[in-house]
Write a protein that holds these residues in place. Structure first.
Motif, PDB file in Angstrom:
ATOM      1  N   LYS A 153      29.067  31.869  14.869  1.00 45.92           N
ATOM      2  CA  LYS A 153      28.658  31.195  13.627  1.00 45.92           C
ATOM      3  C   LYS A 153      27.132  31.108  13.532  1.00 45.92           C
ATOM      4  O   LYS A 153      26.542  31.437  12.499  1.00 45.92           O
ATOM      5  CB  LYS A 153      29.276  29.794  13.588  1.00 45.92           C
ATOM      6  N   GLU A 154      26.492  30.696  14.619  1.00 37.83           N
ATOM      7  CA  GLU A 154      25.030  30.571  14.634  1.00 37.83           C
ATOM      8  C   GLU A 154      24.345  31.925  14.490  1.00 37.83           C
ATOM      9  O   GLU A 154      23.351  32.044  13.769  1.00 37.83           O
ATOM     10  CB  GLU A 154      24.571  29.885  15.921  1.00 37.83           C
ATOM     11  N   THR A 155      24.853  32.933  15.172  1.00 36.29           N
ATOM     12  CA  THR A 155      24.209  34.245  15.094  1.00 36.29           C
ATOM     13  C   THR A 155      24.431  34.901  13.734  1.00 36.29           C
ATOM     14  O   THR A 155      23.550  35.617  13.256  1.00 36.29           O
ATOM     15  CB  THR A 155      24.683  35.185  16.223  1.00 36.29           C
ATOM     16  N   ASN A 156      25.565  34.637  13.104  1.00 39.91           N
ATOM     17  CA  ASN A 156      25.780  35.176  11.762  1.00 39.91           C
ATOM     18  C   ASN A 156      24.802  34.559  10.766  1.00 39.91           C
ATOM     19  O   ASN A 156      24.348  35.234   9.842  1.00 39.91           O
ATOM     20  CB  ASN A 156      27.227  34.977  11.318  1.00 39.91           C
ATOM     21  N   LYS A 157      24.449  33.296  10.960  1.00 40.27           N
ATOM     22  CA  LYS A 157      23.415  32.683  10.109  1.00 40.27           C
ATOM     23  C   LYS A 157      22.082  33.398  10.323  1.00 40.27           C
ATOM     24  O   LYS A 157      21.343  33.660   9.378  1.00 40.27           O
ATOM     25  CB  LYS A 157      23.243  31.200  10.454  1.00 40.27           C
ATOM     26  N   ARG A 158      21.785  33.712  11.589  1.00 37.85           N
ATOM     27  CA  ARG A 158      20.523  34.376  11.919  1.00 37.85           C
ATOM     28  C   ARG A 158      20.498  35.822  11.445  1.00 37.85           C
ATOM     29  O   ARG A 158      19.429  36.404  11.242  1.00 37.85           O
ATOM     30  CB  ARG A 158      20.272  34.313  13.419  1.00 37.85           C
ATOM     31  N   MET A 159      21.664  36.421  11.285  1.00 35.43           N
ATOM     32  CA  MET A 159      21.747  37.805  10.802  1.00 35.43           C
ATOM     33  C   MET A 159      21.166  37.936   9.396  1.00 35.43           C
ATOM     34  O   MET A 159      20.692  39.005   9.021  1.00 35.43           O
ATOM     35  CB  MET A 159      23.201  38.295  10.812  1.00 35.43           C
ATOM     36  N   GLN A 160      21.193  36.863   8.629  1.00 30.03           N
ATOM     37  CA  GLN A 160      20.621  36.898   7.277  1.00 30.03           C
ATOM     38  C   GLN A 160      19.146  37.299   7.327  1.00 30.03           C
ATOM     39  O   GLN A 160      18.672  38.055   6.479  1.00 30.03           O
ATOM     40  CB  GLN A 160      20.790  35.545   6.591  1.00 30.03           C
ATOM     41  N   LEU A 161      18.431  36.789   8.335  1.00 30.92           N
ATOM     42  CA  LEU A 161      17.018  37.140   8.494  1.00 30.92           C
ATOM     43  C   LEU A 161      16.866  38.640   8.739  1.00 30.92           C
ATOM     44  O   LEU A 161      16.001  39.287   8.141  1.00 30.92           O
ATOM     45  CB  LEU A 161      16.410  36.345   9.658  1.00 30.92           C
ATOM     46  N   LEU A 162      17.708  39.190   9.587  1.00 31.29           N
ATOM     47  CA  LEU A 162      17.643  40.623   9.883  1.00 31.29           C
ATOM     48  C   LEU A 162      17.958  41.449   8.632  1.00 31.29           C
ATOM     49  O   LEU A 162      17.274  42.432   8.337  1.00 31.29           O
ATOM     50  CB  LEU A 162      18.600  40.978  11.024  1.00 31.29           C
ATOM     51  N   VAL A 186      29.060  41.052  16.462  1.00 31.28           N
ATOM     52  CA  VAL A 186      27.755  40.639  15.930  1.00 31.28           C
ATOM     53  C   VAL A 186      26.711  41.706  16.252  1.00 31.28           C
ATOM     54  O   VAL A 186      25.926  42.106  15.392  1.00 31.28           O
ATOM     55  CB  VAL A 186      27.323  39.266  16.495  1.00 31.28           C
ATOM     56  N   GLN A 187      26.712  42.189  17.499  1.00 28.83           N
ATOM     57  CA  GLN A 187      25.732  43.209  17.868  1.00 28.83           C
ATOM     58  C   GLN A 187      25.989  44.514  17.115  1.00 28.83           C
ATOM     59  O   GLN A 187      25.042  45.177  16.694  1.00 28.83           O
ATOM     60  CB  GLN A 187      25.735  43.465  19.383  1.00 28.83           C
ATOM     61  N   LYS A 188      27.239  44.874  16.931  1.00 25.14           N
ATOM     62  CA  LYS A 188      27.557  46.096  16.174  1.00 25.14           C
ATOM     63  C   LYS A 188      26.989  46.015  14.767  1.00 25.14           C
ATOM     64  O   LYS A 188      26.406  46.973  14.258  1.00 25.14           O
ATOM     65  CB  LYS A 188      29.073  46.305  16.105  1.00 25.14           C
ATOM     66  N   SER A 189      27.142  44.865  14.151  1.00 31.40           N
ATOM     67  CA  SER A 189      26.616  44.658  12.808  1.00 31.40           C
ATOM     68  C   SER A 189      25.091  44.738  12.799  1.00 31.40           C
ATOM     69  O   SER A 189      24.487  45.314  11.892  1.00 31.40           O
ATOM     70  CB  SER A 189      27.091  43.296  12.286  1.00 31.40           C
ATOM     71  N   ALA A 190      24.474  44.169  13.826  1.00 31.94           N
ATOM     72  CA  ALA A 190      23.009  44.162  13.898  1.00 31.94           C
ATOM     73  C   ALA A 190      22.449  45.571  14.061  1.00 31.94           C
ATOM     74  O   ALA A 190      21.492  45.938  13.371  1.00 31.94           O
ATOM     75  CB  ALA A 190      22.550  43.276  15.050  1.00 31.94           C
ATOM     76  N   VAL A 191      23.029  46.373  14.948  1.00 25.12           N
ATOM     77  CA  VAL A 191      22.486  47.714  15.156  1.00 25.12           C
ATOM     78  C   VAL A 191      22.707  48.592  13.925  1.00 25.12           C
ATOM     79  O   VAL A 191      21.868  49.436  13.606  1.00 25.12           O
ATOM     80  CB  VAL A 191      23.025  48.396  16.446  1.00 25.12           C
ATOM     81  N   ARG A 192      23.791  48.351  13.226  1.00 25.64           N
ATOM     82  CA  ARG A 192      24.031  49.081  11.970  1.00 25.64           C
ATOM     83  C   ARG A 192      22.949  48.717  10.949  1.00 25.64           C
ATOM     84  O   ARG A 192      22.422  49.573  10.245  1.00 25.64           O
ATOM     85  CB  ARG A 192      25.417  48.766  11.422  1.00 25.64           C
TER      86      ARG A 192
END
Length: 157
Positions: A72-81, A128-134
């Motif tokens: 949940k916390e990292t998905n919030k931070r994904m918005q920044l990325l 979460v990491q898969k989404s980030a690298v994409r």
């Protein structure tokens, strides 16, 4: 001598009853018990879960709640990325945002809980990491394994 004793007594650590919690780890199916821990005349609250240095610990020592909280916390931070990727396609900068803002949270206290994760917990974190690298690689993304190699990253496993 009396001054030294008073100073020593005043410097002793005192537990704050309102901030102190009791958690019982009991894996016995037939021997259930409870405890009444007191400090002075005040009882310490017994809880089934608590947060310790950002890690959620439950009385069954399963990591579902902790994993859900991290995701949940990292998905919030994904918005920044995602927002940063709209302004730049500089992979080095986007990776740095990922490492500082997202991966650091995914790895938080991992030495405590990672070896006990269920397969579902591991997959939830890896997603979460898969989404980030994409997001970092954008149109040049050709698969998770390839992305990890290009970004010099390893799986969370």
């Amino acid at each position: 001598m009396e001054k030294v004793e008073k100073w020593t007594q005043s410097k002793q650590m005192k537990l704050n009853v309102k901030k102190t919690k009791n958690i019982i780890f009991n894996f016995s199916k037939d021997k259930k018990f409870s405890t009444d821990v007191k400090i002075g005349n005040e009882s310490i609250e017994t809880v089934s879960e608590t947060k310790l240095l950002g890690t959620i610990i439950t009385d069954d020592l399963k990591w579902n709640k902790n994993t859900n909280n991290i995701v949940k916390e990292t998905n919030k931070r994904m918005q920044l990325l995602h927002k940063a990727s709209k302004f730049t396609n500089n992979i080095k900068d986007l990776k740095q945002i990922y490492m500082l803002q997202i991966r650091s949270k995914l790895d938080q206290s991992a030495v405590v809980w990672h070896s006990s994760l269920s397969l579902k917990n591991r997959n939830d974190l890896e997603r979460v990491q898969k989404s980030a690298v994409r997001c970092i690689l954008g149109d040049s993304y050709k698969g998770y394994k390839d992305a990890l190699g290009r970004l010099n990253l390893v799986t969370l496993e």
